[in-house]
Every structure is written in C-alpha cells, then in structure tokens.
Design a protein around this motif. Sequence first.
Motif, PDB file in Angstrom:
ATOM      1  N   ASN A  85       8.805  14.502  -1.670  1.00  0.00           N
ATOM      2  CA  ASN A  85       7.000  13.498  -1.422  1.00  0.00           C
ATOM      3  C   ASN A  85       7.776  12.400  -1.802  1.00  0.00           C
ATOM      4  OD1 ASN A  85       4.999  15.354   0.273  1.00  0.00           O
ATOM      5  ND2 ASN A  85       5.434  16.892  -1.455  1.00  0.00           N
ATOM      6  N   SER A  86       7.345  11.294  -1.794  1.00  0.00           N
ATOM      7  CA  SER A  86       7.712  10.101  -2.405  1.00  0.00           C
ATOM      8  C   SER A  86       6.426   9.110  -1.903  1.00  0.00           C
ATOM      9  CB  SER A  86       9.079   9.586  -1.777  1.00  0.00           C
ATOM     10  OG  SER A  86       9.623   8.242  -2.402  1.00  0.00           O
ATOM     11  N   LEU A  87       6.083   7.986  -3.455  1.00  0.00           N
ATOM     12  CA  LEU A  87       5.187   7.353  -3.182  1.00  0.00           C
ATOM     13  C   LEU A  87       5.032   6.532  -2.735  1.00  0.00           C
ATOM     14  CD1 LEU A  87       2.113   7.362  -3.879  1.00  0.00           C
ATOM     15  CD2 LEU A  87       3.418   6.331  -6.287  1.00  0.00           C
ATOM     16  N   VAL A  88       5.538   5.849  -1.464  1.00  0.00           N
ATOM     17  CA  VAL A  88       5.788   5.218  -0.183  1.00  0.00           C
ATOM     18  C   VAL A  88       5.569   4.137   0.031  1.00  0.00           C
ATOM     19  CG1 VAL A  88       8.146   5.561  -0.151  1.00  0.00           C
ATOM     20  CG2 VAL A  88       6.691   6.575   1.559  1.00  0.00           C
ATOM     21  N   ASP A  89       5.819   2.348   0.710  1.00  0.00           N
ATOM     22  CA  ASP A  89       5.568   2.206   1.519  1.00  0.00           C
ATOM     23  C   ASP A  89       6.270   2.194   2.820  1.00  0.00           C
ATOM     24  OD1 ASP A  89       4.503  -0.025   3.285  1.00  0.00           O
ATOM     25  OD2 ASP A  89       5.177  -1.329   2.734  1.00  0.00           O
ATOM     26  N   ARG A  90       5.376   3.801   3.180  1.00  0.00           N
ATOM     27  CA  ARG A  90       5.208   4.614   4.445  1.00  0.00           C
ATOM     28  C   ARG A  90       5.906   3.785   5.871  1.00  0.00           C
ATOM     29  NH1 ARG A  90       3.067   6.974   9.103  1.00  0.00           N
ATOM     30  NH2 ARG A  90       1.302   6.139   9.386  1.00  0.00           N
ATOM     31  N   ILE A  91       5.053   2.410   6.633  1.00  0.00           N
ATOM     32  CA  ILE A  91       5.903   1.685   7.632  1.00  0.00           C
ATOM     33  C   ILE A  91       7.295   1.019   7.219  1.00  0.00           C
ATOM     34  CG2 ILE A  91       4.792   0.119   8.963  1.00  0.00           C
ATOM     35  CD1 ILE A  91       2.630   2.486   9.109  1.00  0.00           C
ATOM     36  N   GLY A  92       6.514   0.582   6.108  1.00  0.00           N
ATOM     37  CA  GLY A  92       8.666   0.122   5.310  1.00  0.00           C
ATOM     38  C   GLY A  92       9.515   0.634   5.659  1.00  0.00           C
ATOM     39  N   ILE A  93       8.734   1.905   5.000  1.00  0.00           N
ATOM     40  CA  ILE A  93      10.238   2.814   4.945  1.00  0.00           C
ATOM     41  C   ILE A  93      10.815   3.016   5.927  1.00  0.00           C
ATOM     42  CG2 ILE A  93      11.040   5.122   3.790  1.00  0.00           C
ATOM     43  CD1 ILE A  93      11.401   3.465   2.224  1.00  0.00           C
ATOM     44  N   GLU A  94       9.415   3.525   6.857  1.00  0.00           N
ATOM     45  CA  GLU A  94       9.724   3.792   8.724  1.00  0.00           C
ATOM     46  C   GLU A  94      10.604   3.066   9.417  1.00  0.00           C
ATOM     47  OE1 GLU A  94       5.235   6.469   9.743  1.00  0.00           O
ATOM     48  OE2 GLU A  94       5.623   4.442  10.491  1.00  0.00           O
ATOM     49  N   GLN A  95      10.557   1.496   8.873  1.00  0.00           N
ATOM     50  CA  GLN A  95      11.042   0.534   9.505  1.00  0.00           C
ATOM     51  C   GLN A  95      12.641   0.483   9.021  1.00  0.00           C
ATOM     52  OE1 GLN A  95      10.124  -1.881  11.259  1.00  0.00           O
ATOM     53  NE2 GLN A  95       8.791  -1.027  11.376  1.00  0.00           N
ATOM     54  N   VAL A  96      12.639   0.958   7.857  1.00  0.00           N
ATOM     55  CA  VAL A  96      14.531   0.850   7.436  1.00  0.00           C
ATOM     56  C   VAL A  96      14.704   1.673   8.012  1.00  0.00           C
ATOM     57  CG1 VAL A  96      15.718   1.497   4.646  1.00  0.00           C
ATOM     58  CG2 VAL A  96      14.014   0.777   5.080  1.00  0.00           C
ATOM     59  N   VAL A  97      14.429   2.862   8.071  1.00  0.00           N
ATOM     60  CA  VAL A  97      14.603   4.164   9.209  1.00  0.00           C
ATOM     61  C   VAL A  97      15.130   3.561  10.826  1.00  0.00           C
ATOM     62  CG1 VAL A  97      14.326   6.854  10.292  1.00  0.00           C
ATOM     63  CG2 VAL A  97      14.016   6.130   7.530  1.00  0.00           C
ATOM     64  N   THR A  98      14.210   2.460  11.050  1.00  0.00           N
ATOM     65  CA  THR A  98      14.002   3.002  12.654  1.00  0.00           C
ATOM     66  C   THR A  98      15.405   1.750  12.670  1.00  0.00           C
ATOM     67  OG1 THR A  98      12.407   2.900  12.658  1.00  0.00           O
ATOM     68  CG2 THR A  98      12.692   1.192  14.311  1.00  0.00           C
ATOM     69  N   LEU A 120       1.005  -1.586  -0.158  1.00  0.00           N
ATOM     70  CA  LEU A 120       0.130   0.136  -0.125  1.00  0.00           C
ATOM     71  C   LEU A 120       1.072   1.397   0.024  1.00  0.00           C
ATOM     72  CD1 LEU A 120      -3.517   0.684  -0.183  1.00  0.00           C
ATOM     73  CD2 LEU A 120      -2.352   0.782   2.503  1.00  0.00           C
ATOM     74  N   ARG A 121       0.779   2.013  -1.234  1.00  0.00           N
ATOM     75  CA  ARG A 121       2.010   3.576  -0.870  1.00  0.00           C
ATOM     76  C   ARG A 121       1.436   4.397  -1.528  1.00  0.00           C
ATOM     77  NH1 ARG A 121       6.873   0.307  -5.205  1.00  0.00           N
ATOM     78  NH2 ARG A 121       7.130  -0.567  -3.447  1.00  0.00           N
ATOM     79  N   THR A 122       1.976   5.123  -0.836  1.00  0.00           N
ATOM     80  CA  THR A 122       1.045   6.883  -0.315  1.00  0.00           C
ATOM     81  C   THR A 122       2.443   8.046  -0.177  1.00  0.00           C
ATOM     82  OG1 THR A 122       1.116   6.659   2.186  1.00  0.00           O
ATOM     83  CG2 THR A 122      -0.617   6.140   0.906  1.00  0.00           C
ATOM     84  N   LEU A 123       1.701   9.270  -1.211  1.00  0.00           N
ATOM     85  CA  LEU A 123       2.558  10.132  -1.581  1.00  0.00           C
ATOM     86  C   LEU A 123       3.178  10.616   0.190  1.00  0.00           C
ATOM     87  CD1 LEU A 123       4.136  11.261  -4.380  1.00  0.00           C
ATOM     88  CD2 LEU A 123       2.212  12.371  -4.052  1.00  0.00           C
ATOM     89  N   PHE A 124       3.991  10.544   0.312  1.00  0.00           N
ATOM     90  CA  PHE A 124       4.340  10.749   1.894  1.00  0.00           C
ATOM     91  C   PHE A 124       5.912  11.627   1.916  1.00  0.00           C
ATOM     92  CE2 PHE A 124       5.075  10.919   6.200  1.00  0.00           C
ATOM     93  CZ  PHE A 124       3.722  10.769   7.086  1.00  0.00           C
ATOM     94  N   ASP A 125       5.670  12.869   2.705  1.00  0.00           N
ATOM     95  CA  ASP A 125       7.125  13.873   2.311  1.00  0.00           C
ATOM     96  C   ASP A 125       7.893  12.504   3.336  1.00  0.00           C
ATOM     97  OD1 ASP A 125       9.212  15.441   2.084  1.00  0.00           O
ATOM     98  OD2 ASP A 125       8.137  16.712   4.321  1.00  0.00           O
TER      99      ASP A 125
END
Length: 659
Positions: A532-545, A494-499
């Motif tokens: 802004n990037s079209l991302v799987d927000r939770i996935g990218i959060e997991q990357v940064v985490t 599920l991808r959304t545009l997110f900063d």
Amino acid sequence: MPLSHSPQPFQPKPQETWVKQSFWLLPGALSLVFVVGIVIWAEWNDAKVREAHRQTLVADASSVEAQLSARLDIERARLHDVSSQLAKRPERGDAILARLPEVVAGLDRLWSTLTWLDDDMQLIGRAKRGAPMRDLVSDELRIQTNESSGQAEHIDFKMVDSNGQFRGKLVARYEITDLLKSTDLVWLNHRYEVNFISELGEVIATTAQSTKPPQGLPFERPLSAFKQTTLRLTPYESLASWRLNPRILALLAGLLLLGAAASQLTRHEMRQVRRAIEDTQNEAAWRQSMEDSALVGLRARNAEGRILYVNKTLCDMVGYAREELVGVKPPLPFWPPDAVDAMMARNLRTLAGGAPSTGFETRWRHRKGDLIDVMIFESRLVNSSGDHIGWMGSIIDISERKRLEEKDRQHTDTLAQHARLNDMGLLASELAHELNQPLTTIVSYSAGLRVALTKIPTLEADVLAAVDEVHRHARKAGDIVNWIRRQTSRSDPLRTLFDINTLVAEVIELRQRQIQRIGADLTLDLANTACNSLVDRIGIEQVVTNLVRNAADAVAGNTGSRRIGVHSKVVAGIAHGGQAIEVTVTDNGPGLQGRTIDVLCSTFYSTKKDGMGLGLGICRSIVESHGGSLSAQENPGGGAQFTFTLPTNHTANMAQATL
Ligand code: ADP
C-alpha cells in the motif's frame, strides 16, 4: 603565384657550405695556379739552359787548355829541332846558340831564354831574347798582357846521342803572358771575355774590350798546364732568364690581375644572386605566412580540375596534408562518398564557368569523418600572359554558422511546440470539462440501469456483466478526465492509500488488448505482499500505462519474439528506513543505445514518428512527487528496463497482512 607546381612550405634557408661561399675565389685561384705553373715551367727551362751553358763553358775551357798543351808540345818539338842542330855542330857556347835560326825563331816566337846544359848540368851556353816579341795573334784576339806579372814557366828537352847516352839538356824559359799572347784564341773572342788569372788574383792576360762589357756570369777553371794560373771565361751575353723578361713578367702579372678581377666580379655577382635569392625566399615566406594565416581556405585548380595549390587553412579544414591534395583531380578525397555524383556534376559546372559569382554552399567531409559546411567562391585563374588557366577557389568554413542556425531553428521549434503544448493543455482542460458531464451521466445511468435490470428475473447474466463493464470504463474515463482537470487547474493532488500491485494489475488488464494486438508475450510477476502506498492513483496508473506502452512500441519493431515483463518487489525504503515497492517494466526491443534517463526524459525528446516526447518526463515528475524515483538501464537479456520506486505505508501493509 607559381602555379605549375605547389610552393613548398617555407623552410629556413640551409647554411651554404664554405665551398659554395668561396666559389668566387675560383677564377683568381685558377689564374694563380696557371701563373705558378708557368713560373715552374720557366724555372725548369732556365735550369736546363743554364746547365747546357755550363756544359758549353766547360767544353770551351777544356778546348783552351788543350790548345795550350798542343802549343807547348809544338815548342818541345822545336827544342828537339834545336837539339838535332846542336848535335851536328862541334861549337859550343852562347855564340852557336845565337846563330842557330831555330833558336832565333824560338826566341822571337816565345822563349825568353834558352839554356844549354851538359850532362853534369853545367851551363854550356845561353841565348836570350833581345828584340820585342812579334805579335802572332790576329787582330781579332788582341790579348793585353800584364807585363808586370812576370810569371814564367819553362819547357826542357833531354839531349841523347845516337847511343842513347844523356848528353845534356835544353831548357826554354818563357813568360806565360807570351804563351797566351801567341796562342790563337780567336774562336772565343765572339762569345767570351777570356781572362787568365795569376795565383795572386791578378789578371795576367785578358781579351777585355772597353766597348763591349761582358754580361754573363764568369766561369773559372785552373789551367793544368800551369800550376798557378786560372782560366776565366765571362760570356758577353747573359743568359736570357724569364725573370728578366719584362714581357713575360707583364703577361704573368696581367694574368693574375685578370684572375683577381674575375674573382671580384664573380663575388659581386654571387652577392647579387644571393641577395636576390634571399629576397625571393623572404617574399615566399611572407606570402606563405599570409596565406597560411588567412581564415579563408585557398585552392587553385587547372582547367581539368586538378589541384595545383592549397593553403594551410584548407588543409586544416579537410584534415589532409598539402602533399595529399596537390596533383589530385576530381573526385576529391574530402567529398562525402554519398554525394560524389552530385559533387562531380557541380564540379563540371564550375569548370565550365557556371559557378555563381555570389558563391555556393556545399558540404565536405573531414578526414576524421565529420561533415563540414563550406561556402565556395570561384574566380578565374589567369597566368602572366592573361590566359585563363583554371579556377581559384576561396573557401569559408560555415559549419559553426550552420550549427548556430540549426540551434536557432530548434529553439524556434521548441517555442512553437511549447505554444502548441499550451494550446493542447487548454484544449485538454476544455475537453475534460466537456467530457465530465456526459461521463457522469453514463456512470449514473449505467448504475440505475443495473438496479433496474436486477429486478428482471429472466435477465441474462451477460447483460448485467456488460452493463457493469460500461459502468467501470465510464468511471475510469471519468477519473482520468478529472485527473486532467486537476492537473490543468493546479489544484492539490488527490492521494489515497492504494495497493500498487493491484494498481499495476488493473493497468495491465486494460492494456491487454494492445499487447495481444502486437503479438507480444507478457510476463506479470508481482510481489505477493501488501504494497500500500499513498498515491495519486490516476497519476501512478498513467506512469505504468506509459512504461508498458513504450515497451510495446519498442518490441513492435522486432522481427522475432516480442517479450514484455512487469515485475514488482518490495525493497528497502528510500527514506527513514521504511519500505518501498519497486516496479520494473522490461522488453526485448532495441534498448537504450547509450541514452541516459535524463536524455529520454527531456521535454519533446522522441524517436517515434508520432511521439510527443512528453511521456517519460511526466512519469518522472509524478514518481518524484511521490518521493520515489525513475531509472532506466539496458535489460541484461537485451532491450530496455525501466524501474520506478514508491515508498509504501508500513502500517497499512501490516494491517492488510493481518486481515
Ligand atoms: P514518446 O513515447 O512520445 O516518444 P516518451 O517520453 O514516452 O515519449 O519516450 C521518449 C523516448 O524514449 C521514446 O521516443 C523512445 O525513443 C525512448 N524510449 C522510451 N521507452 C523505451 C523503451 N522501452 N525502449 C527503447 N526506447 C524507449
């Protein structure tokens, strides 16, 4: 196997020198030199004897001559007697001569004629021998004269009166043969055959005996008393030359034969010895080749553990030369330094006969430092008398086998981990399913609670804020749970545009407490433009985490300062000339220590006690599924630096910028 010393590596037999090869000639050569020496000495001795003999001949010849001269002197004295008698008498002529007893005696003795001349050399008288001459010579020297030779000589005597006036001359003529006949040469008879030779080469007189022919070489010398006569002395005995001595010749020949035989024997023996040496060398070479080509390392040790012998295989195994090992006693140079005590204890056990007959495993250290696993079989070493003198070890390098076993074990571990991971995935899916309902309930109730609380006028603002926090965290937990469910159910992301900057800031905020707990300083430096990037927000959060958590783990071990930095910036796009956001997490921990991103991202690669080794691998696959990339490098200021990029949505960014 010679055990008192280590056999030298086989070397080609050095060529024997010519001298060594010809050594067998020595006895023959020595006997030849000896024989030649004897011959030279005998020749020299012969020459000396010959010279002495010649001297004797010369002396004897001189004696003969002197005797003849003396004889003629006597005859001259007789002529003087005759002259004296004639001077006393007045008669003249032949008659007076014939009557004088001195004349008769002279004619009887030697003279063939006696002629009396006056001072004018006119004949006064002459007497002539009538009767045959009496033989004056003893039987021992029977000189046979050659009557036909007829060589004659004469002696004369000048007659003077009392006043010294020359009154005439007496001339006595005699045959040389008569003179010789009447000369006593007995003393020569035993040694020589004496010959008098005329000028024509005829033998005038000789002492030759038919029974005793002379053997020696003749010596000739002209007689000064008579001008045309030669004296020849021929010894009855020939000179005893060694050359004619059969015993000496046989002795010398025997010596030469003995020398030659000794040489032959020596040659034969030398051949035998050389063949035996060659056989031994060949055998040593073969044995050396066999031992060196064996795959098993061999070592022989004496009772105190000192190395007596090692083969090439063992030398190659431990990286030491044969000379460096032979003679060495424990501790051995290839024992690992950290295991010397244990090795020494086992060595004592082995020397006491306690090594297991089935062999034992141990670990040695190659000279270069690599550890090698070996299997050792020790057996008793006995000498030719059957005495136990040490231990013979057969060593097999089992490093490769061990490595394969280790690989096998790791593979089994990996399979087990995969199975565990699978179970965990199932468990996570189950948990996510189970947690979803209560989290949804918390979110709905906290939302309802907030609406209800806002109707209370006296409500403390803190209570409302706390309810908001509960609501926010419950939603976040719900999102994560849903993300896990999506991952495990393989449904489309599920991808959304997110900063991304906002996303990073939110993650940092959630991790703030952990960072504070380990006392690390955090630097947050985000790009101030919309990303802004079209991302799987939770996935990218997991990357940064995951990156921030790894950085925190890395600096946690620092004794000094602990620093973590999070930076973002806009960079040129990865594809189609667009833009991208680059997020970098740095720390001042131990750094990558030469490990590449591929190694770090390997499944189950972890250096942490409780790590699973999955984080970075998942991060990379999430980032790459967004068209981005993940890289790692050493932080220029020390520590590690992990960077990921994500393509940004240009239109959305522009739209946000214009707001
Ligand atoms: P885990 O965290 O479970 O070990 P990861 O995949 O996240 O698994 O990390 C794998 C390994 O990468 C870590 O165990 C660690 O050795 C290394 N690593 C990750 N981040 C850092 C870092 N910031 N500094 C040094 N090493 C790191």
